[in-house]
Enzyme design. Structure first.
Site, short mmCIF file in Angstrom:
data_model
loop_
_atom_site.label_atom_id
_atom_site.label_comp_id
_atom_site.label_asym_id
_atom_site.label_seq_id
_atom_site.Cartn_x
_atom_site.Cartn_y
_atom_site.Cartn_z
N VAL A 15 141.93 -80.54 79.37
CA VAL A 15 141.96 -79.30 78.59
C VAL A 15 143.33 -78.61 78.69
O VAL A 15 143.94 -78.24 77.69
CB VAL A 15 140.84 -78.35 79.06
CG1 VAL A 15 141.02 -76.96 78.50
CG2 VAL A 15 139.49 -78.92 78.65
N ASP A 34 149.44 -76.92 88.75
CA ASP A 34 148.30 -77.73 89.19
C ASP A 34 148.46 -78.02 90.67
O ASP A 34 149.59 -78.16 91.16
CB ASP A 34 148.25 -79.05 88.39
CG ASP A 34 146.86 -79.69 88.38
OD1 ASP A 34 146.27 -79.79 87.30
OD2 ASP A 34 146.39 -80.10 89.47
N ARG A 39 149.65 -85.50 89.64
CA ARG A 39 149.57 -85.11 88.23
C ARG A 39 150.89 -84.43 87.79
O ARG A 39 151.43 -84.72 86.73
CB ARG A 39 148.38 -84.16 88.05
CG ARG A 39 148.16 -83.66 86.64
CD ARG A 39 147.74 -84.78 85.69
NE ARG A 39 147.35 -84.24 84.39
CZ ARG A 39 147.35 -84.95 83.28
NH1 ARG A 39 147.71 -86.23 83.29
NH2 ARG A 39 146.97 -84.42 82.14
N THR A 119 134.17 -74.24 81.20
CA THR A 119 132.78 -74.01 80.80
C THR A 119 132.02 -73.42 81.99
O THR A 119 132.03 -74.02 83.07
CB THR A 119 132.12 -75.33 80.37
OG1 THR A 119 132.97 -75.95 79.41
CG2 THR A 119 130.75 -75.10 79.77
N CYS A 259 130.89 -82.83 80.95
CA CYS A 259 130.49 -81.72 80.07
C CYS A 259 129.01 -81.79 79.72
O CYS A 259 128.22 -81.03 80.24
CB CYS A 259 131.32 -81.76 78.78
SG CYS A 259 133.03 -81.26 79.04
N ARG A 324 134.66 -89.95 85.06
CA ARG A 324 133.97 -88.89 85.80
C ARG A 324 132.49 -88.84 85.43
O ARG A 324 132.14 -88.77 84.26
CB ARG A 324 134.61 -87.52 85.51
CG ARG A 324 135.90 -87.32 86.26
CD ARG A 324 136.52 -86.01 85.88
NE ARG A 324 136.94 -86.01 84.49
CZ ARG A 324 137.40 -84.93 83.85
NH1 ARG A 324 137.47 -83.79 84.48
NH2 ARG A 324 137.77 -85.01 82.61
N1 LIG Z 1 137.59 -82.58 79.14
C1 LIG Z 1 137.09 -82.04 78.06
O1 LIG Z 1 137.08 -82.65 77.02
C2 LIG Z 1 136.53 -80.65 78.07
C3 LIG Z 1 136.15 -80.11 76.85
C4 LIG Z 1 135.71 -78.81 76.81
C5 LIG Z 1 135.61 -78.07 77.99
N2 LIG Z 1 135.95 -78.63 79.18
C6 LIG Z 1 135.88 -77.79 80.37
O2 LIG Z 1 137.20 -77.42 80.74
C7 LIG Z 1 137.32 -77.32 82.16
C8 LIG Z 1 138.43 -78.24 82.64
O3 LIG Z 1 138.06 -79.57 82.34
P1 LIG Z 1 139.10 -80.78 82.32
O4 LIG Z 1 138.40 -81.91 81.70
O5 LIG Z 1 140.41 -80.35 81.78
O6 LIG Z 1 139.23 -81.03 83.90
P2 LIG Z 1 140.29 -82.00 84.59
O7 LIG Z 1 139.68 -82.43 85.87
O8 LIG Z 1 140.80 -83.01 83.63
O9 LIG Z 1 141.52 -81.04 84.91
C9 LIG Z 1 141.43 -79.97 85.76
C10 LIG Z 1 142.75 -79.84 86.50
O10 LIG Z 1 142.63 -78.70 87.33
C11 LIG Z 1 143.32 -78.98 88.54
N3 LIG Z 1 142.86 -78.06 89.57
C12 LIG Z 1 141.71 -78.10 90.29
N4 LIG Z 1 141.67 -77.05 91.13
C13 LIG Z 1 142.79 -76.35 90.93
C14 LIG Z 1 143.31 -75.15 91.50
N5 LIG Z 1 142.66 -74.50 92.44
N6 LIG Z 1 144.52 -74.71 91.06
C15 LIG Z 1 145.20 -75.39 90.10
N7 LIG Z 1 144.76 -76.52 89.53
C16 LIG Z 1 143.56 -76.98 89.95
C17 LIG Z 1 143.02 -80.42 88.81
O11 LIG Z 1 143.97 -80.98 89.70
C18 LIG Z 1 143.09 -81.02 87.41
O12 LIG Z 1 144.35 -81.53 87.10
C19 LIG Z 1 135.94 -77.65 82.70
O13 LIG Z 1 135.21 -76.46 82.83
C20 LIG Z 1 135.32 -78.49 81.60
O14 LIG Z 1 133.92 -78.44 81.61
C21 LIG Z 1 136.43 -79.91 79.23
#
Ligand SMILES: NC(=O)c1ccc[n+]([C@@H]2O[C@H](COP(=O)([O-])OP(=O)(O)OC[C@H]3O[C@@H](n4cnc5c(N)ncnc54)[C@H](O)[C@@H]3O)[C@@H](O)[C@H]2O)c1
Length: 416
Positions: A15, A34, A39, A119, A259, A324
């Site tokens: 995201v 991050d 990453r 989310t 999700c 995941r």
């Molecule tokens: N992937 C999707 O397609 C999608 C779509 C809609 C909503 N979402 C929601 O968006 C949110 C993020 O999902 P994502 O898929 O991008 O997750 P992801 O795991 O791909 O990315 C999250 C990132 O956050 C970083 N992170 C974790 N803890 C941290 C902290 N304390 N400080 C800084 N960085 C930190 C991780 O290292 C990682 O790189 C979730 O709530 C997910 O449900 C995801």
């Protein structure tokens, strides 16, 4: 804010990264923070292993990627895109979002707007994250800084509905904040902005979108199970029913990922907090969480409880490298526990925590095709047949292969 606000994106995953890129492309100064050093290293080196951005897209903009949280200090808008998983008991695990909020609280400046894109269940932004930000910043929410919520609605691997092409739901803690956020997001989103009534409404809207999808899939999964019992082909049933204009088209399958298979539990948790039982939402989860075991039971029955099995597809959906919460692992583990010798193939994932194999390592007692990767769509049915022992099983859950060819070659054929 008269001049373009400086933006920090916290969490550069599926995201956060495309969002950072979209803002940078529109001339915003964007910092990406991050905690994952690997990453940050790969992104600084110009590559995105999630495949959401091409190397050329990363090269076309200037972004500052860092593990140093002090970049937050100079930012007018901080956007958090942090994981919101469930724990082993299927309870929402807010630890990552709490920790990220602490980091932001320790570094944010007065006047900043803090926006959550993760989310969550309604109330998380204002009742959980806001107080954490206050505690660690010493600032007062609503006076020294304000909150916003704008759920991300991208679909991993979908090159058509990319972040800027999906209508964005935006809500701020007050109307001034909402105005600013609508303007800023409006700069990057071509599909338009939906101004939600308030933050809780926006939080709820996102969670129910995904729960609705989970339920629709659960329904066709149950239909598929009933078709098995009756002895008819569920895909033919769904094709026939799908000729009606208002029949919703969904396909049976395993529901994994971070999700669809997770977010309904956030609604369940919220309902529990309020003393309410969820019946429909929980039933969908129960059905979908049981699908991996159903596949395993049918494989074991068909091969007499033992043998060599190739599982094709490790990722939670087609054409992405994302494993995941993939239910493929539940299938593999259960087959291994039953004593099968299981190998796994996946052109999109290089995960070597599971024993790897391909069709050429056959013949197998069973081949279980779980994911509709393009590479599998291009498979010749004959190649899968010849990698299967005579009277072996081909379990084609996504109806990719030519069923008639499989049966006439003397193999057993199953699908969902
Ligand atoms: N992937 C999707 O397609 C999608 C779509 C809609 C909503 N979402 C929601 O968006 C949110 C993020 O999902 P994502 O898929 O991008 O997750 P992801 O795991 O791909 O990315 C999250 C990132 O956050 C970083 N992170 C974790 N803890 C941290 C902290 N304390 N400080 C800084 N960085 C930190 C991780 O290292 C990682 O790189 C979730 O709530 C997910 O449900 C995801």
């Amino acid at each position: 804010m008269d001049k373009k606000p400086v933006i920090t994106i916290i969490g550069l995953g599926y995201v956060g990264l495309p969002l950072a890129h979209a803002f940078a492309k529109k001339g915003y100064t964007v910092h990406g923070f991050d905690i994952n050093e690997g990453r940050i290293k790969e992104l600084s080196g110009g590559h995105d292993s999630t495949n959401e951005l091409e190397d050329s897209q990363l090269a076309e903009v200037t972004m500052n990627f860092s593990t140093d949280a002090s970049v937050i200090k100079e930012c007018d808008i901080v956007i958090l895109a942090i994981p919101t998983p469930v724990d082993e008991n299927k309870k929402p695990d807010l630890t990552p979002i709490r920790k990220a909020s602490e980091t932001v609280g320790k570094n944010m400046k007065k006047g900043a707007i803090i926006v959550y894109e993760s989310t969550v269940y309604p109330g998380t932004t204002e009742e959980i994250c806001g107080p954490i930000l206050e505690e660690h910043s010493g600032l007062t929410c609503g006076k020294d800084f304000t909150l916003g919520y704008s759920p991300e609605r991208i679909n991993p691997g979908d090159k058509e509905h990319t972040v800027t092409k999906i209508m964005k739901i935006v809500a701020g803690q007050d109307s001034k904040t909402t105005d600013i956020l609508c303007k800023v997001y409006g700069d990057i989103i071509t599909a338009g902005i939906h101004r939600a009534a308030n933050i809780k409404t926006a939080e709820m809207a996102k969670a129910i979108e995904n729960a609705q999808r989970d339920l629709n899939i659960a329904y066709v999964n149950e239909v598929a199970m009933l078709c098995h019992k009756i002895g008819i082909d569920s895909s033919k049933v769904l094709d026939a029913a799908g000729t009606k204009w208002n029949f919703l088209k969904f396909n049976p399958g395993l529901v994994g990922g971070h999700c669809i298979g997770v977010d309904p539990y956030y609604l369940v948790e919220k309902a529990e907090q309020l003393g309410m039982d969820t019946h429909v939402i929980s039933a969908g989860r129960k059905v979908n969480d049981g699908m991996a075991q159903l596949v395993v039971d049918e494989v074991l029955e068909a091969i007499g409880n033992k043998g060599k099995v190739l599982v094709m597809g490790l990722t939670f959906k087609e054409d992405v490298p994302d494993t995941r919460n993939s239910q493929s692992y539940a299938v593999i583990k259960a087959l291994q526990n039953a004593g099968c010798d299981v190998l796994a193939d996946d052109p999109q994932s290089d995960d070597d925590n599971v024993p790897r194999g391909t069709l050429s390592d056959g013949p197998y007692n069973a081949i279980v095709l779980l994911v509709k990767h393009q590479e599998y769509m291009n498979l010749a049915t004959e190649d899968v047949i010849s990698a299967t022992k005579e009277e072996g099983l081909i379990y084609d859950i996504k109806h990719i292969l030519d069923k008639e060819k499989v049966i006439s070659a003397g193999r057993k054929y199953l699908s969902l």
